[in-house]
Design a protein around this motif. Structure first.
Motif, PDB file in Angstrom:
ATOM      1  N   UNK A 148      -4.622   4.486  -2.019  1.00 44.69           N
ATOM      2  CA  UNK A 148      -4.963   3.134  -1.564  1.00 44.69           C
ATOM      3  C   UNK A 148      -3.971   2.153  -2.168  1.00 44.69           C
ATOM      4  N   UNK A 149      -3.256   1.416  -1.315  1.00 43.45           N
ATOM      5  CA  UNK A 149      -2.317   0.399  -1.765  1.00 43.45           C
ATOM      6  C   UNK A 149      -2.990  -0.966  -1.737  1.00 43.45           C
ATOM      7  N   UNK A 150      -2.590  -1.867  -2.608  1.00 40.89           N
ATOM      8  CA  UNK A 150      -3.197  -3.206  -2.608  1.00 40.89           C
ATOM      9  C   UNK A 150      -2.882  -3.957  -1.322  1.00 40.89           C
ATOM     10  N   UNK A 151      -3.838  -4.715  -0.841  1.00 41.62           N
ATOM     11  CA  UNK A 151      -3.649  -5.508   0.379  1.00 41.62           C
ATOM     12  C   UNK A 151      -3.004  -6.850   0.037  1.00 41.62           C
ATOM     13  N   UNK A 152      -2.123  -7.311   0.901  1.00 44.71           N
ATOM     14  CA  UNK A 152      -1.482  -8.607   0.724  1.00 44.71           C
ATOM     15  C   UNK A 152      -1.772  -9.459   1.959  1.00 44.71           C
ATOM     16  N   UNK A 153      -2.149 -10.686   1.711  1.00 43.97           N
ATOM     17  CA  UNK A 153      -2.562 -11.554   2.813  1.00 43.97           C
ATOM     18  C   UNK A 153      -1.445 -11.832   3.808  1.00 43.97           C
ATOM     19  N   UNK A 154      -0.188 -11.811   3.335  1.00 39.21           N
ATOM     20  CA  UNK A 154       0.925 -12.153   4.212  1.00 39.21           C
ATOM     21  C   UNK A 154       1.535 -10.947   4.911  1.00 39.21           C
ATOM     22  N   UNK A 155       0.861  -9.771   4.838  1.00 43.30           N
ATOM     23  CA  UNK A 155       1.378  -8.578   5.488  1.00 43.30           C
ATOM     24  C   UNK A 155       0.331  -7.991   6.421  1.00 43.30           C
ATOM     25  N   UNK A 156       0.732  -7.427   7.554  1.00 38.20           N
ATOM     26  CA  UNK A 156      -0.233  -6.809   8.471  1.00 38.20           C
ATOM     27  C   UNK A 156      -0.876  -5.572   7.856  1.00 38.20           C
ATOM     28  N   UNK A 163       5.234   1.308   6.149  1.00 38.39           N
ATOM     29  CA  UNK A 163       6.206   1.046   5.085  1.00 38.39           C
ATOM     30  C   UNK A 163       5.539   1.263   3.741  1.00 38.39           C
ATOM     31  N   UNK A 164       5.319   2.512   3.333  1.00 38.15           N
ATOM     32  CA  UNK A 164       4.606   2.804   2.081  1.00 38.15           C
ATOM     33  C   UNK A 164       5.376   2.311   0.865  1.00 38.15           C
ATOM     34  N   UNK A 165       4.653   2.081  -0.206  1.00 40.21           N
ATOM     35  CA  UNK A 165       5.251   1.616  -1.458  1.00 40.21           C
ATOM     36  C   UNK A 165       5.976   2.752  -2.158  1.00 40.21           C
ATOM     37  N   UNK A 166       6.673   2.404  -3.257  1.00 41.74           N
ATOM     38  CA  UNK A 166       7.408   3.409  -4.020  1.00 41.74           C
ATOM     39  C   UNK A 166       6.475   4.473  -4.581  1.00 41.74           C
ATOM     40  N   UNK A 182      -0.080  12.951   3.108  1.00 43.66           N
ATOM     41  CA  UNK A 182      -0.761  11.883   2.388  1.00 43.66           C
ATOM     42  C   UNK A 182      -1.310  10.835   3.355  1.00 43.66           C
ATOM     43  N   UNK A 183      -2.570  10.477   3.172  1.00 50.60           N
ATOM     44  CA  UNK A 183      -3.166   9.372   3.932  1.00 50.60           C
ATOM     45  C   UNK A 183      -3.032   8.105   3.098  1.00 50.60           C
ATOM     46  N   UNK A 184      -2.616   7.032   3.739  1.00 54.34           N
ATOM     47  CA  UNK A 184      -2.412   5.766   3.039  1.00 54.34           C
ATOM     48  C   UNK A 184      -3.358   4.718   3.608  1.00 54.34           C
ATOM     49  N   UNK A 185      -4.161   4.137   2.728  1.00 54.35           N
ATOM     50  CA  UNK A 185      -5.064   3.059   3.112  1.00 54.35           C
ATOM     51  C   UNK A 185      -4.692   1.815   2.319  1.00 54.35           C
ATOM     52  N   UNK A 186      -5.240   0.695   2.700  1.00 53.99           N
ATOM     53  CA  UNK A 186      -4.916  -0.562   2.036  1.00 53.99           C
ATOM     54  C   UNK A 186      -6.186  -1.371   1.817  1.00 53.99           C
ATOM     55  N   UNK A 187      -6.324  -1.945   0.622  1.00 53.03           N
ATOM     56  CA  UNK A 187      -7.487  -2.769   0.315  1.00 53.03           C
ATOM     57  C   UNK A 187      -8.060  -2.444  -1.049  1.00 53.03           C
ATOM     58  N   UNK A 188      -9.358  -2.699  -1.220  1.00 52.20           N
ATOM     59  CA  UNK A 188     -10.055  -2.389  -2.468  1.00 52.20           C
ATOM     60  C   UNK A 188     -10.157  -0.871  -2.632  1.00 52.20           C
ATOM     61  N   UNK A 189      -9.795  -0.371  -3.809  1.00 51.52           N
ATOM     62  CA  UNK A 189      -9.716   1.076  -4.025  1.00 51.52           C
ATOM     63  C   UNK A 189     -11.053   1.761  -3.791  1.00 51.52           C
TER      64      UNK A 189
END
Length: 240
Positions: A148-156, A163-166, A182-189
Protein backbone atom coordinates in the motif's frame (compact mmCIF):
# COMPACT_ATOMS: atom_id res chain seq x y z
CA UNK A 1 13.50 -20.15 9.26
CA UNK A 2 13.99 -23.91 9.32
CA UNK A 3 11.67 -26.47 7.73
CA UNK A 4 8.27 -27.05 9.27
CA UNK A 5 8.37 -30.01 11.62
CA UNK A 6 5.80 -32.77 10.93
CA UNK A 7 5.20 -33.43 14.61
CA UNK A 8 2.50 -31.42 16.34
CA UNK A 9 2.38 -30.37 19.98
CA UNK A 10 -0.64 -28.88 21.71
CA UNK A 11 0.06 -26.76 24.77
CA UNK A 12 -2.50 -25.89 27.43
CA UNK A 13 -1.73 -23.10 29.90
CA UNK A 14 -3.59 -22.46 33.14
CA UNK A 15 -3.25 -19.90 35.91
CA UNK A 16 -1.81 -20.88 39.27
CA UNK A 17 -5.25 -20.62 40.87
CA UNK A 18 -6.61 -23.52 38.82
CA UNK A 19 -3.50 -25.68 38.89
CA UNK A 20 -4.84 -28.15 41.45
CA UNK A 21 -8.10 -28.61 39.56
CA UNK A 22 -6.18 -29.10 36.33
CA UNK A 23 -3.95 -31.75 37.90
CA UNK A 24 -7.03 -33.42 39.37
CA UNK A 25 -8.34 -34.23 35.91
CA UNK A 26 -9.68 -31.10 34.22
CA UNK A 27 -7.25 -31.69 31.36
CA UNK A 28 -8.74 -35.10 30.59
CA UNK A 29 -11.28 -33.52 28.22
CA UNK A 30 -8.54 -32.02 26.08
CA UNK A 31 -6.70 -35.34 25.96
CA UNK A 32 -9.87 -37.18 24.92
CA UNK A 33 -10.57 -34.59 22.24
CA UNK A 34 -7.03 -34.86 20.83
CA UNK A 35 -7.31 -38.65 20.78
CA UNK A 36 -10.66 -38.47 18.96
CA UNK A 37 -9.25 -36.04 16.38
CA UNK A 38 -6.27 -38.33 15.81
CA UNK A 39 -8.61 -41.29 15.25
CA UNK A 40 -10.52 -39.24 12.67
CA UNK A 41 -7.30 -38.38 10.78
CA UNK A 42 -5.01 -41.41 11.28
CA UNK A 43 -2.63 -40.32 8.50
CA UNK A 44 -1.66 -37.13 10.35
CA UNK A 45 0.97 -37.00 13.13
CA UNK A 46 -0.50 -37.68 16.55
CA UNK A 47 -0.39 -34.53 18.71
CA UNK A 48 1.43 -34.49 22.02
CA UNK A 49 -0.19 -32.57 24.88
CA UNK A 50 1.96 -30.43 27.17
CA UNK A 51 0.89 -28.46 30.26
CA UNK A 52 2.27 -25.15 31.47
CA UNK A 53 1.17 -22.99 34.39
CA UNK A 54 1.23 -19.22 34.64
CA UNK A 55 0.16 -16.27 32.48
CA UNK A 56 -1.22 -17.76 29.28
CA UNK A 57 0.21 -15.26 26.80
CA UNK A 58 3.69 -15.61 28.29
CA UNK A 59 3.74 -19.38 28.75
CA UNK A 60 2.51 -20.21 25.24
CA UNK A 61 5.25 -18.12 23.61
CA UNK A 62 7.86 -19.48 26.03
CA UNK A 63 6.85 -23.09 25.39
CA UNK A 64 7.03 -22.59 21.61
CA UNK A 65 10.57 -21.24 21.94
CA UNK A 66 11.71 -24.07 24.23
CA UNK A 67 10.14 -26.71 21.98
CA UNK A 68 11.76 -25.28 18.85
CA UNK A 69 8.37 -24.80 17.20
CA UNK A 70 8.20 -23.44 13.64
CA UNK A 71 4.61 -22.18 13.92
CA UNK A 72 2.22 -21.27 16.75
CA UNK A 73 -1.51 -21.75 16.12
CA UNK A 74 -3.87 -19.81 18.41
CA UNK A 75 -7.64 -19.44 18.34
CA UNK A 76 -9.11 -15.96 18.19
CA UNK A 77 -12.64 -15.12 19.35
CA UNK A 78 -14.81 -12.67 17.40
CA UNK A 79 -14.97 -9.36 19.27
CA UNK A 80 -17.49 -6.53 19.34
CA UNK A 81 -16.44 -3.11 17.96
CA UNK A 82 -16.19 -1.81 21.51
CA UNK A 83 -14.06 -4.73 22.70
CA UNK A 84 -11.71 -4.29 19.76
CA UNK A 85 -10.58 -0.96 21.20
CA UNK A 86 -8.60 -2.87 23.82
CA UNK A 87 -6.04 -5.44 22.81
CA UNK A 88 -4.96 -6.96 26.10
CA UNK A 89 -6.16 -10.43 25.14
CA UNK A 90 -4.19 -13.67 24.93
CA UNK A 91 -3.80 -13.60 21.14
CA UNK A 92 -2.18 -10.16 21.20
CA UNK A 93 0.03 -11.10 24.15
CA UNK A 94 1.27 -14.18 22.29
CA UNK A 95 1.98 -12.23 19.07
CA UNK A 96 3.92 -9.55 20.97
CA UNK A 97 6.13 -12.11 22.72
CA UNK A 98 6.53 -14.91 20.19
CA UNK A 99 9.79 -15.48 18.33
CA UNK A 100 8.03 -17.72 15.79
CA UNK A 101 5.20 -16.95 13.35
CA UNK A 102 1.71 -17.09 14.88
CA UNK A 103 -1.39 -18.23 13.00
CA UNK A 104 -4.62 -16.85 14.49
CA UNK A 105 -7.79 -18.66 13.41
CA UNK A 106 -11.48 -18.35 14.13
CA UNK A 107 -13.60 -21.47 14.29
CA UNK A 108 -12.92 -24.31 11.84
CA UNK A 109 -9.89 -23.89 9.62
CA UNK A 110 -8.45 -25.88 6.72
CA UNK A 111 -4.89 -25.93 5.45
CA UNK A 112 -4.18 -22.54 3.79
CA UNK A 113 -4.27 -22.52 -0.01
CA UNK A 114 -3.91 -18.77 -0.64
CA UNK A 115 -1.77 -16.43 1.46
CA UNK A 116 -2.12 -12.66 0.99
CA UNK A 117 1.10 -11.03 2.23
CA UNK A 118 1.19 -7.35 3.22
CA UNK A 119 4.61 -5.82 2.48
CA UNK A 120 6.06 -2.35 3.07
CA UNK A 121 9.26 -2.48 1.02
CA UNK A 122 11.65 -2.28 3.99
CA UNK A 123 14.33 -4.85 4.77
CA UNK A 124 12.11 -6.13 7.56
CA UNK A 125 9.26 -6.41 5.07
CA UNK A 126 11.45 -8.52 2.80
CA UNK A 127 12.10 -10.74 5.82
CA UNK A 128 8.34 -11.20 6.17
CA UNK A 129 8.22 -12.18 2.50
CA UNK A 130 10.98 -14.79 2.91
CA UNK A 131 9.36 -16.42 5.93
CA UNK A 132 5.90 -16.36 4.36
CA UNK A 133 7.33 -17.95 1.22
CA UNK A 134 8.97 -20.71 3.28
CA UNK A 135 5.63 -21.54 4.92
CA UNK A 136 3.76 -21.36 1.60
CA UNK A 137 6.27 -23.72 -0.04
CA UNK A 138 6.02 -26.16 2.87
CA UNK A 139 2.24 -26.48 2.62
CA UNK A 140 1.78 -25.89 -1.12
CA UNK A 141 -0.04 -22.57 -0.74
CA UNK A 142 -0.19 -19.76 -3.31
CA UNK A 143 1.54 -16.51 -2.33
CA UNK A 144 -0.17 -13.20 -3.21
CA UNK A 145 1.93 -10.14 -2.19
CA UNK A 146 0.36 -6.70 -1.83
CA UNK A 147 1.72 -3.29 -0.83
CA UNK A 148 0.00 0.00 0.00
CA UNK A 149 1.48 3.33 -1.11
CA UNK A 150 0.47 6.63 0.51
CA UNK A 151 -2.23 8.57 -1.32
CA UNK A 152 -1.54 12.10 -2.53
CA UNK A 153 -4.32 14.55 -3.20
CA UNK A 154 -2.67 15.96 -6.32
CA UNK A 155 -2.25 12.56 -8.02
CA UNK A 156 -4.86 10.27 -9.63
CA UNK A 157 -5.74 7.11 -7.72
CA UNK A 158 -4.56 4.81 -10.52
CA UNK A 159 -1.03 6.25 -10.42
CA UNK A 160 0.11 3.76 -7.77
CA UNK A 161 -0.22 0.92 -10.23
CA UNK A 162 0.97 2.75 -13.35
CA UNK A 163 3.94 4.55 -11.71
CA UNK A 164 4.97 2.60 -8.58
CA UNK A 165 7.32 4.10 -6.02
CA UNK A 166 10.94 3.07 -5.48
CA UNK A 167 9.99 0.77 -2.61
CA UNK A 168 7.35 -0.97 -4.74
CA UNK A 169 9.92 -1.43 -7.52
CA UNK A 170 12.24 -2.98 -4.91
CA UNK A 171 9.50 -5.43 -3.97
CA UNK A 172 8.83 -6.27 -7.61
CA UNK A 173 12.51 -7.05 -8.08
CA UNK A 174 12.50 -9.29 -4.99
CA UNK A 175 9.49 -11.15 -6.40
CA UNK A 176 11.01 -11.62 -9.85
CA UNK A 177 10.97 -15.25 -10.85
CA UNK A 178 8.53 -16.30 -8.10
CA UNK A 179 5.41 -16.13 -10.26
CA UNK A 180 3.76 -13.93 -7.62
CA UNK A 181 3.05 -10.46 -9.11
CA UNK A 182 2.86 -7.56 -6.66
CA UNK A 183 -0.49 -5.85 -6.16
CA UNK A 184 -0.23 -2.13 -5.48
CA UNK A 185 -2.93 -0.21 -3.64
CA UNK A 186 -3.03 3.38 -2.45
CA UNK A 187 -4.46 4.94 0.71
CA UNK A 188 -4.62 4.06 4.40
CA UNK A 189 -2.60 0.89 5.03
CA UNK A 190 -5.07 -0.83 7.35
CA UNK A 191 -8.13 0.05 5.31
CA UNK A 192 -6.54 -0.98 2.02
CA UNK A 193 -5.12 -4.28 3.26
CA UNK A 194 -8.47 -5.24 4.76
CA UNK A 195 -10.20 -4.22 1.51
CA UNK A 196 -7.77 -6.36 -0.51
CA UNK A 197 -8.37 -9.29 1.81
CA UNK A 198 -12.13 -8.82 1.48
CA UNK A 199 -11.92 -8.72 -2.31
CA UNK A 200 -9.37 -11.50 -2.78
CA UNK A 201 -10.84 -13.90 -0.18
CA UNK A 202 -7.48 -15.41 0.86
CA UNK A 203 -7.22 -18.22 3.38
CA UNK A 204 -4.68 -16.25 5.41
CA UNK A 205 -3.56 -12.62 5.61
CA UNK A 206 0.16 -12.38 6.47
CA UNK A 207 1.63 -9.30 8.21
CA UNK A 208 4.79 -8.42 10.10
CA UNK A 209 4.22 -7.91 13.83
CA UNK A 210 6.45 -5.83 16.10
CA UNK A 211 7.39 -7.64 19.28
CA UNK A 212 7.27 -6.16 22.77
CA UNK A 213 5.29 -3.34 24.32
CA UNK A 214 2.26 -3.44 26.60
CA UNK A 215 -1.32 -3.90 25.40
CA UNK A 216 -3.06 -0.62 24.78
CA UNK A 217 -5.70 1.20 22.76
CA UNK A 218 -6.15 -0.52 19.43
CA UNK A 219 -6.49 2.58 17.27
CA UNK A 220 -3.21 3.92 18.68
CA UNK A 221 -1.40 0.63 18.13
CA UNK A 222 0.53 -0.82 15.23
CA UNK A 223 -0.86 -1.49 11.76
CA UNK A 224 -0.47 -5.24 12.26
CA UNK A 225 -2.28 -5.16 15.60
CA UNK A 226 -5.28 -3.38 14.07
CA UNK A 227 -5.36 -5.72 11.08
CA UNK A 228 -5.20 -8.80 13.31
CA UNK A 229 -8.29 -7.64 15.20
CA UNK A 230 -10.36 -6.52 12.21
CA UNK A 231 -9.56 -9.13 9.54
CA UNK A 232 -12.35 -11.61 8.85
CA UNK A 233 -9.94 -14.29 7.64
CA UNK A 234 -7.16 -16.04 9.55
CA UNK A 235 -4.07 -13.90 10.23
CA UNK A 236 -0.46 -15.09 10.21
CA UNK A 237 1.91 -12.76 12.09
CA UNK A 238 5.64 -12.79 11.35
CA UNK A 239 7.71 -11.44 14.29
CA UNK A 240 9.78 -8.35 13.52
Amino acid sequence: MGPLRPAATAAASAGAGVRRAWEAGSGDGIERWLAAESDREPTLPRPELAYRYGITGIEIARFAEEAGAALLVVGRKPRSPGARLLVGDTADAVARRSLVPCLFVRGSFDLPVRMLVGLDGTDRGLGVLRRARAIADAIGAELEPVTVEPARRDEPAELAASAPSARSLKLMEALRGTGAPLRVRRGDVVRELLAEASAAHPTVLVVGYHRGGPPGVLEAGSVARRIAHHASCAVLTIPL
